[in-house]
Design a protein around this motif. Sequence first.
Motif, PDB file in Angstrom:
ATOM      1  N   SER A 152      -5.175   8.160  -0.839  1.00 38.48           N
ATOM      2  CA  SER A 152      -4.859   7.089   0.109  1.00 38.48           C
ATOM      3  C   SER A 152      -6.123   6.341   0.489  1.00 38.48           C
ATOM      4  O   SER A 152      -6.108   5.155   0.746  1.00 38.48           O
ATOM      5  CB  SER A 152      -4.171   7.653   1.345  1.00 38.48           C
ATOM      6  N   THR A 210       3.668  -0.866   0.906  1.00 38.48           N
ATOM      7  CA  THR A 210       3.205   0.003  -0.169  1.00 38.48           C
ATOM      8  C   THR A 210       2.238   1.042   0.368  1.00 38.48           C
ATOM      9  O   THR A 210       2.352   2.241   0.065  1.00 38.48           O
ATOM     10  CB  THR A 210       2.516  -0.825  -1.264  1.00 38.48           C
ATOM     11  N   LEU A 236       1.957   2.092   3.407  1.00 37.16           N
ATOM     12  CA  LEU A 236       2.686   3.031   4.265  1.00 37.16           C
ATOM     13  C   LEU A 236       3.438   4.054   3.437  1.00 37.16           C
ATOM     14  O   LEU A 236       3.454   5.252   3.765  1.00 37.16           O
ATOM     15  CB  LEU A 236       3.662   2.242   5.141  1.00 37.16           C
ATOM     16  N   ALA A 237       4.048   3.605   2.348  1.00 40.72           N
ATOM     17  CA  ALA A 237       4.779   4.534   1.494  1.00 40.72           C
ATOM     18  C   ALA A 237       3.833   5.557   0.886  1.00 40.72           C
ATOM     19  O   ALA A 237       4.180   6.746   0.760  1.00 40.72           O
ATOM     20  CB  ALA A 237       5.532   3.775   0.410  1.00 40.72           C
ATOM     21  N   GLU A 238       2.626   5.115   0.512  1.00 44.63           N
ATOM     22  CA  GLU A 238       1.653   6.059  -0.039  1.00 44.63           C
ATOM     23  C   GLU A 238       1.313   7.126   0.983  1.00 44.63           C
ATOM     24  O   GLU A 238       1.264   8.322   0.680  1.00 44.63           O
ATOM     25  CB  GLU A 238       0.366   5.327  -0.435  1.00 44.63           C
ATOM     26  N   VAL A 239       1.064   6.671   2.222  1.00 50.18           N
ATOM     27  CA  VAL A 239       0.693   7.626   3.263  1.00 50.18           C
ATOM     28  C   VAL A 239       1.818   8.626   3.485  1.00 50.18           C
ATOM     29  O   VAL A 239       1.598   9.836   3.522  1.00 50.18           O
ATOM     30  CB  VAL A 239       0.368   6.876   4.571  1.00 50.18           C
ATOM     31  N   LEU A 240       3.035   8.114   3.617  1.00 49.94           N
ATOM     32  CA  LEU A 240       4.156   9.007   3.888  1.00 49.94           C
ATOM     33  C   LEU A 240       4.422   9.940   2.715  1.00 49.94           C
ATOM     34  O   LEU A 240       4.794  11.101   2.898  1.00 49.94           O
ATOM     35  CB  LEU A 240       5.413   8.190   4.203  1.00 49.94           C
ATOM     36  N   ALA A 241       4.227   9.431   1.504  1.00 47.58           N
ATOM     37  CA  ALA A 241       4.464  10.285   0.344  1.00 47.58           C
ATOM     38  C   ALA A 241       3.457  11.421   0.317  1.00 47.58           C
ATOM     39  O   ALA A 241       3.797  12.569   0.029  1.00 47.58           O
ATOM     40  CB  ALA A 241       4.383   9.460  -0.940  1.00 47.58           C
ATOM     41  N   LEU A 254      10.827  -1.250  -1.665  1.00 48.86           N
ATOM     42  CA  LEU A 254       9.965  -0.509  -0.759  1.00 48.86           C
ATOM     43  C   LEU A 254      10.747  -0.036   0.456  1.00 48.86           C
ATOM     44  O   LEU A 254      10.495   1.073   0.960  1.00 48.86           O
ATOM     45  CB  LEU A 254       8.791  -1.386  -0.320  1.00 48.86           C
ATOM     46  N   ARG A 259      12.553   3.050  -0.512  1.00 44.93           N
ATOM     47  CA  ARG A 259      11.632   4.179  -0.645  1.00 44.93           C
ATOM     48  C   ARG A 259      11.206   4.673   0.738  1.00 44.93           C
ATOM     49  O   ARG A 259      11.180   5.880   0.999  1.00 44.93           O
ATOM     50  CB  ARG A 259      10.423   3.719  -1.446  1.00 44.93           C
ATOM     51  N   LEU A 260      10.885   3.722   1.629  1.00 40.95           N
ATOM     52  CA  LEU A 260      10.446   4.113   2.962  1.00 40.95           C
ATOM     53  C   LEU A 260      11.560   4.831   3.720  1.00 40.95           C
ATOM     54  O   LEU A 260      11.299   5.793   4.447  1.00 40.95           O
ATOM     55  CB  LEU A 260       9.986   2.884   3.746  1.00 40.95           C
ATOM     56  N   LEU A 305      11.635   8.343   2.513  1.00 44.12           N
ATOM     57  CA  LEU A 305      10.488   9.108   2.974  1.00 44.12           C
ATOM     58  C   LEU A 305      10.605   9.418   4.463  1.00 44.12           C
ATOM     59  O   LEU A 305      10.280  10.524   4.904  1.00 44.12           O
ATOM     60  CB  LEU A 305       9.209   8.307   2.710  1.00 44.12           C
ATOM     61  N   ALA A 363       3.460  12.532  10.174  1.00 38.12           N
ATOM     62  CA  ALA A 363       3.449  11.197   9.578  1.00 38.12           C
ATOM     63  C   ALA A 363       2.673  10.223  10.457  1.00 38.12           C
ATOM     64  O   ALA A 363       1.844   9.448   9.978  1.00 38.12           O
ATOM     65  CB  ALA A 363       4.883  10.710   9.382  1.00 38.12           C
ATOM     66  N   ALA A 382      -0.985  10.748  10.187  1.00 41.56           N
ATOM     67  CA  ALA A 382      -1.511  10.279   8.907  1.00 41.56           C
ATOM     68  C   ALA A 382      -1.598   8.754   8.879  1.00 41.56           C
ATOM     69  O   ALA A 382      -2.566   8.183   8.364  1.00 41.56           O
ATOM     70  CB  ALA A 382      -0.632  10.787   7.756  1.00 41.56           C
TER      71      ALA A 382
END
Lengths: 209, 98
Positions: free
Chosen positions: A7, A181, A183-188, B72, B75-76, B79, B88, B91
Amino acid sequence: MASTSSSTSVDERERKRKRADSTPSAGAGAEAQPSKWRTRREHEIYSSKLFEALRLVRGGSTAASPSTAPARGRAVREAADRALAVAARGRTRWSRAILASRRRRLQAAHRARLRAPACPPSRHPSAAASASAAGKAPALARKAKVLGRLVPGCQKLPFPALLSEASDYIKALEMQVRAMTALAEVLASVSSSSSPASGSSSSSSSSPA
Amino acid sequence: MTLLNQIQTVRSRSRQSGSSRITDEQISDLVSKLQDLLPEARLRGNDRVPSSRVLQETCSYIRSLHREVDDLSERLSELLATSDMSTAQAAVIRSLLM
């Protein structure tokens, strides 16, 4: 840790790209308004607003549970669009249209048509006469119409205003994509690194790319 | 001058003069600014591109951006449904501070 470094590298790349983007425009003295979508600060503001909105979406969905995936996705999309419109600070027509349409829909749902939808369309009766430059070809007019339908609230705008709204809208959308994108990386990385000790029976997806 | 200022200037000027014409030069200036926004793959930095082509590419670019945002969002939402909110949040804050 691999997850944080991945990240970090994403943020590094974004920061470098943003710096590269913002310095030439600042040097050329170009319009401050559209290039604000490229700044890191705007990205951060939007990301935190977005995350807050998404937290609310998630809280709402566990209670009243539109548990179907497309409904949740749509709720996320609407929250993201709303946060984007708020970030525009009311200076553009598309942002006002997004917020106005949502308010209209909420009123219709909550009041069950007891009152006629009271929100006037946010369109000024401006410059209808200057709708097109002299002799604009029909092909151009057709494409302008399509463009007007794609940008929220810009269906009947005169051509120059439509182009200006569209260019701001594109820049905002690009920032939205970058922020979501990231945010999705962080959550993943969070959900994949959340160990069994956390207790949540998360059906964790495959490892982040 | 910002883009919006330019347009407002044109509007007020045309109101004063009584004509509602917006010059072709104004239009092509705006179109070229729009063209600069398009990603390199779609004819950016190319001088002799007809405005209709620019508009067309703009429309398809906006559509593809919408699609990306929709994907997205999907996906979000997945997640978010499976993530522990406190970790979360920590992070996300951490990533924004870095």
